[in-house]
Scaffold this motif. Structure first.
Motif, short mmCIF file in Angstrom:
data_model
loop_
_atom_site.label_atom_id
_atom_site.label_comp_id
_atom_site.label_asym_id
_atom_site.label_seq_id
_atom_site.Cartn_x
_atom_site.Cartn_y
_atom_site.Cartn_z
N TYR D 22 -28.28 -20.29 37.51
CA TYR D 22 -28.68 -19.93 36.15
C TYR D 22 -27.60 -20.42 35.21
O TYR D 22 -26.58 -19.74 35.05
N PRO D 23 -27.78 -21.59 34.60
CA PRO D 23 -26.66 -22.19 33.84
C PRO D 23 -26.08 -21.25 32.80
O PRO D 23 -24.88 -21.22 32.57
N TRP D 24 -26.94 -20.46 32.18
CA TRP D 24 -26.50 -19.64 31.07
C TRP D 24 -25.50 -18.58 31.53
O TRP D 24 -24.38 -18.49 31.02
N PHE D 25 -25.91 -17.75 32.49
CA PHE D 25 -25.03 -16.70 33.02
C PHE D 25 -23.88 -17.28 33.83
O PHE D 25 -22.74 -16.92 33.69
N TRP D 28 -22.14 -21.26 32.13
CA TRP D 28 -21.64 -21.20 30.77
C TRP D 28 -20.83 -19.93 30.52
O TRP D 28 -19.70 -19.95 30.05
N GLU D 50 -15.69 -18.28 21.95
CA GLU D 50 -17.07 -18.49 21.49
C GLU D 50 -17.98 -17.28 21.74
O GLU D 50 -19.14 -17.28 21.33
N SER D 59 -19.64 -10.44 20.69
CA SER D 59 -21.01 -10.52 20.19
C SER D 59 -21.96 -9.62 20.99
O SER D 59 -21.88 -9.56 22.22
N PRO D 61 -25.16 -9.84 21.97
CA PRO D 61 -25.88 -10.42 23.10
C PRO D 61 -25.01 -10.71 24.32
O PRO D 61 -25.50 -10.71 25.44
N MET D 64 -24.79 -7.39 26.00
CA MET D 64 -26.09 -7.17 26.66
C MET D 64 -26.20 -8.00 27.94
O MET D 64 -26.75 -7.53 28.93
N ASP D 68 -26.99 -6.77 31.58
CA ASP D 68 -28.15 -7.31 32.28
C ASP D 68 -27.76 -7.85 33.65
O ASP D 68 -28.44 -7.58 34.65
N TYR D 72 -28.92 -6.54 37.27
CA TYR D 72 -29.53 -7.52 38.16
C TYR D 72 -28.81 -7.49 39.52
O TYR D 72 -29.45 -7.48 40.59
N GLU D 83 -34.27 -10.67 43.16
CA GLU D 83 -34.19 -11.78 42.20
C GLU D 83 -35.51 -11.97 41.47
O GLU D 83 -35.58 -12.62 40.44
#
Lengths: 144, 144, 144, 144
Positions: D22-25, D28, D50, D59, D61, D64, D68, D72, D83
């Motif tokens: 999951y690139p975001w979690f 990144w 950032e 921030s 989010p 959050m 999250d 998970y 998953e």
């Protein structure tokens, strides 16, 4: 000939007869449905002195009960056997002091799934234009 | 000599006398505080038949009221003039069917600010080990 | 001559310039306001592959961020110095799988108080008629 | 010989490898599980510039997302095929400004049902004793 797809599963009159079986809502509190559609419901409550708290505002749990009955009416209109729905979660935002003689709860179905229903409600006080309480609730539906 | 910094602002006995002024909670429902500390409170309710809904589970608004009274007791213990606190938001997750004769609400203060208090509650049924309902609430505090 | 009472405190263009100062929202994610009024705001997001989770649905925190930016835009339109608002609580109900290329967040102010603002948002996916996510949030406003 | 009833369904190491998909979690943001048990999970995040908003606080989010991922991880520890769990609702109360270099999310399972899981999380900042954010979430479980 089949029943119209968009008729609610219960009428306001039938709902009001059904909730007399719940002494707390039906007999003691006296909240009543005034309209039930397949997508939502409207309920009314005449405020009595025993519903008030400090400062003359309507007690939080009474406002919650109005919202809960409105959602329950909406669900009974939206699905068969809605009386078996069970609350999973409920979130309330109280935004203005509910001061007045009559409360109205307007529920609308946000999502109707097989296993659960999500519903939003706004509670209004007669004579105030804006919602005093915004509620979102999820109800689990019986599996059979 | 000053009052100990960590004494609650109200005792359970004084709280129970005060809530008799609220007919709904105090007289009709009969919920009572059993412990109040500066960081939380515990309340009890003896379940009566008129608190039940379809299937013998305790009605959602009754469970909410237990949580609400537990938070109210915690706030009155945590700050002076807590009786003037007003609910801003409340979120409930109902996790197990509340079936049983006695409910206990255990509230703990998560944040005590100047303008608001955040509180979490778990409601237990006598004989069940796990929380039947987890509640988080924010209360606005009077400005003066 | 004074500014019209009902002009928003910020335009969509000025908001979009302001959020480039927040690398996460502005530069990395690329969410943009398309309309800001004194009572609400609409924002758009073009979905990129790195926003997706298992099964091709948009990741929960991305949907939350869209809702958060929509509320932030609404608040900056509703009050002066809205950029100093701080989230107190946020409740999200995810109702449908957000699958699609464009997300829209539509925020409306439910209550504008001196110390806090309550806002509701629905997030839509281009091509799906119904809200995929309903969000309610409270923001504390700076005291001066 | 069968697997111990109380071993988690995934280890922290396996979870951390899985979320790189999951690139975001994973890539990144860089949040990582440090402990997973059958009843909960703990995750860490090193704060980068950032992730900050106006005033130097983390921030919303991002906080959050920490919550999250913690939920998970807890769900993947609590049930097989976690998953595939999908967030139904999430409620956050932000209680203190999250200012600091390291965030920790501590999730505990409140209810493990066949069709859904309810989880609570507290997010802490290194060096602050009290929770900065209390989160409650419900996740739908895949039916097969």
């Amino acid at each position: 000939m089949h029943q119209a797809a968009h008729a609610p599963h219960i009428t306001a009159d039938a709902f009001n007869r059904a909730i007399t079986a719940y002494p707390w809502f039906g007999s003691w509190m006296g909240v009543k449905a005034v309209e039930i559609t397949p997508r939502g419901a409207t309920v009314h409550l005449d405020v009595r002195p025993e519903f008030l708290r400090h400062g003359g505002t309507v007690s939080g749990p009474i406002v919650m009960a109005v919202a809960d009955v409105a959602m329950y009416a909406a669900i009974m209109g939206a699905v068969p056997h809605g009386e078996r729905a069970v609350t999973s979660d409920m979130t309330m935002h109280f935004m203005r002091r509910p001061q007045g003689d009559k409360l109205t709860g307007e529920a609308r179905i946000l999502r109707k799934g097989k296993r659960s229903i999500v519903c939003a409600v706004d509670v209004f006080v007669e004579g105030q234009g804006e919602s005093v309480c915004h509620v979102v609730g999820t109800y689990a539906l019986p599996s059979a």
